[in-house]
Design an enzyme around this catalytic site. Structure first.
Site, PDB file in Angstrom:
ATOM      1  N   HIS A 163     -10.950  -3.536  -5.640  1.00 44.49           N
ATOM      2  CA  HIS A 163     -11.418  -3.046  -4.523  1.00 44.49           C
ATOM      3  C   HIS A 163     -10.632  -3.108  -3.232  1.00 44.49           C
ATOM      4  O   HIS A 163     -11.017  -3.146  -2.048  1.00 44.49           O
ATOM      5  CB  HIS A 163     -12.871  -3.417  -4.324  1.00 44.49           C
ATOM      6  CG  HIS A 163     -13.903  -3.385  -5.347  1.00 44.49           C
ATOM      7  ND1 HIS A 163     -14.640  -2.614  -5.881  1.00 44.49           N
ATOM      8  CD2 HIS A 163     -13.969  -4.597  -6.251  1.00 44.49           C
ATOM      9  CE1 HIS A 163     -15.296  -2.725  -6.875  1.00 44.49           C
ATOM     10  NE2 HIS A 163     -14.940  -3.841  -7.244  1.00 44.49           N
ATOM     11  N   SER A 284      12.334   6.003  12.720  1.00 45.46           N
ATOM     12  CA  SER A 284      11.507   6.736  13.308  1.00 45.46           C
ATOM     13  C   SER A 284      12.616   7.403  14.582  1.00 45.46           C
ATOM     14  O   SER A 284      13.183   6.612  14.951  1.00 45.46           O
ATOM     15  CB  SER A 284      10.365   6.067  13.998  1.00 45.46           C
ATOM     16  OG  SER A 284       9.843   6.833  14.977  1.00 45.46           O
ATOM     17  N   LYS A 290      10.558   1.084  14.185  1.00 46.19           N
ATOM     18  CA  LYS A 290      10.043   1.372  12.691  1.00 46.19           C
ATOM     19  C   LYS A 290      10.978   1.301  11.568  1.00 46.19           C
ATOM     20  O   LYS A 290      11.985   1.798  11.537  1.00 46.19           O
ATOM     21  CB  LYS A 290       9.353   2.927  12.715  1.00 46.19           C
ATOM     22  CG  LYS A 290       8.298   3.073  13.500  1.00 46.19           C
ATOM     23  CD  LYS A 290       7.094   2.321  13.071  1.00 46.19           C
ATOM     24  CE  LYS A 290       6.646   3.096  11.753  1.00 46.19           C
ATOM     25  NZ  LYS A 290       5.956   4.254  11.932  1.00 46.19           N
ATOM     26  N   GLU A 297       6.589   6.846  -0.408  1.00 45.99           N
ATOM     27  CA  GLU A 297       5.672   8.039   0.032  1.00 45.99           C
ATOM     28  C   GLU A 297       6.053   9.375  -0.547  1.00 45.99           C
ATOM     29  O   GLU A 297       5.082   9.903  -0.910  1.00 45.99           O
ATOM     30  CB  GLU A 297       5.610   8.128   1.604  1.00 45.99           C
ATOM     31  CG  GLU A 297       5.089   6.846   2.364  1.00 45.99           C
ATOM     32  CD  GLU A 297       5.319   6.894   3.657  1.00 45.99           C
ATOM     33  OE1 GLU A 297       4.568   7.274   4.510  1.00 45.99           O
ATOM     34  OE2 GLU A 297       6.687   6.713   4.370  1.00 45.99           O
TER      35      GLU A 297
END
Ligand code: ARG
Length: 471
Positions: A163, A284, A290, A297
């Site tokens: 979970h 970024s 970043k 992804e």
């Protein structure tokens, strides 16, 4: 009739007009199926040699045709052929047309006892076989990378989650071995799929077989097929094999996307378990601090695309009456895209995992918190004679006390423990260490570092066997 303008078609006799330009543009598959040129040529040459062997065409004719096809193959590979979608409907008509240009009228004999229906099925099966072999190799290489990392981290503790809540200690090596199992199954699936792919359609001709004494076994041997298709109608209308290839790809993508999702989580500041190599992360355009895990992804995102390819092919085939229908030309775009995408994702995740930096300290910190050894405390009480359910309740109340005080299980004094349950002794503190928890899971498939090392050895042996099956 005049067929000199517009498309060069493989028919004409019964037509009074040539194909309209917009119809050819609509129906051509050339930009998609051109990549089958090698399979098409090799398949044609095997068919041609068989026609000569069976005395259906003369040996000199076959030699001329085969030599012409070899020359065309060389031209294509030297980029000497310009794709002309205004002229050719598909790769098969293009190559036959090029053959006519090169060797003249004898080229017309190649298509004896053959149809594009069994031809395209043969080409696509040859392509799928190669694609599966290549994916299988990638799956082996990827497992190798995971095993190397698993070995380094056979004893690196981290929280295992259910979970997405800290559950019990595991080692990072054990976690990676879970993925090794997935990719080993993908390998096995790709080999099982290959066996069904590797069946020869040629000889089915349009749909009913051909009225010539063909030697289908000979063609199968020439092309490395294990068997000939048993039913001519099935041979030209079956695309199960392509669907199965996309199914293999889809499960690979399920597994890659789960690993990708974990890498994304782990590389966040909140986890801080891993850092991607700069070469496989991006920055970024606005936020200078970043570092984004785009490789992972994109892999996660591309999974959906491959599932879409699988569904496209299932939907394409569903409800089609036998045998060949032109609808089936639409199979290739989805097939090629699904395989290309899966291969690209395997490649990039290979690089990501190989260059991944692991922050052992952060992993160990995370496993120390969150009561990950609470189950071990319950198991300790079981060893002291308490029924598990009772032990569970006792430990639950200890956790409650810890939560109220903001401390861990090891911070409760022995006297306090004994107040909760008089069977608890001083040895309780050994039972609730992370190392104790890990070492206690000393059964096959368990996370004890000793077992993890044994599992790595077993997985390596299996990998060697799998690799030798590929050679
Ligand atoms: N381009 C077609 C395909 O990919 C080849 C077979 C065409 N056969 C036919 N009878 N039109 O499916």
């Amino acid at each position: 009739m005049d067929n000199s303008e517009g498309a060069s078609t493989l028919w004409g006799g019964r037509f009074t007009k040539s194909l309209a330009g917009d119809m050819l543009a609509f129906s051509t598959s050339l930009p998609v199926d051109w990549r089958l040129y090698r399979e098409d040529i090799v398949g044609s040459q095997a068919h041609c040699r068989m026609l000569a062997k069976q005395g259906i065409i003369a040996q000199e004719e076959a030699d001329t045709i085969c030599a012409g096809l070899t020359a065309i193959l060389e031209d294509i590979e030297n980029a000497d052929v310009v794709l002309d979608t205004g002229r050719w409907e598909d790769v098969h008509s293009a190559i036959e047309d090029l053959l006519h240009e090169r060797v003249g009228a004898v080229a017309g004999k190649l298509h004896t006892a053959r149809s594009r229906n069994d031809q395209v099925a043969t080409d696509v099966r040859l392509w799928c076989r190669e694609a599966l072999d290549s994916l299988s190799r990638q799956l082996c290489d990827f497992q190798q990378v995971l095993l190397t990392q698993a070995e380094v981290h056979a004893a690196t503790s981290m929280p295992g989650y259910t979970h997405l809540q800290r559950a019990q200690p595991v080692t990072f090596g054990h976690h990676l071995l879970a993925y090794v199992e997935m990719f080993a199954r993908d390998f096995a699936r790709s080999r099982e799929c290959r066996a069904r792919v590797n069946v020869l359609p040629l000889g089915a001709a349009a749909l009913a077989g051909a009225p010539y004494p063909l030697d289908r076994e000979f063609v199968a041997r020439e092309l490395g097929f294990d068997a000939v298709a048993a039913n001519s109608m099935d041979a030209v209308s079956d695309r199960d094999f392509a669907i199965e290839v996309l199914h293999v790809c889809s499960l690979i993508m399920v597994h890659l996307s789960r690993l990708a999702a974990e890498v994304i989580l782990w590389s966040s500041a909140e986890f801080g378990f891993v850092e991607l190599d700069d070469a496989y992360a991006t920055g970024s355009s606005i936020m200078p601090q970043k570092k984004n895990p785009d490789a992972a992804e994109l892999t996660r995102g591309k999974a959906g695309r491959v599932f879409g390819d699988l569904i496209a092919l299932l939907t394409l085939m569903e409800g089609l009456p036998l045998t060949y229908n032109r609808d089936m030309q639409e199979d290739k775009e989805a097939l090629f895209d699904g395989v290309d995408t899966t291969a690209a994702c395997l490649g990039i995740m290979h690089a990501v995992m190989q260059s991944l930096r692991v922050d052992v300290k952060r992993m160990v910190e995370a496993v120390q918190g969150g009561f990950t050894t609470a189950t071990d405390l319950a198991d300790y009480l079981v060893r002291k004679g308490l029924p598990f359910r009772e032990a569970h309740a006792v430990v639950g109340s200890v956790v409650r006390v810890c939560l109220d005080r903001g401390c861990g299980l090891a911070d409760i004094s022995l006297a306090e423990y004994q107040e909760v349950c008089d069977r608890i002794g001083a040895d309780v503190f050994d039972a609730i260490t992370v190392e104790g928890s890990l070492a206690a899971r000393d059964i096959p498939g368990g996370t004890a570092p000793k077992q993890v090392r044994a599992a790595i050895a077993t997985a390596r042996a299996r990998l060697e066997q799998d690799r030798s099956a590929l050679a």
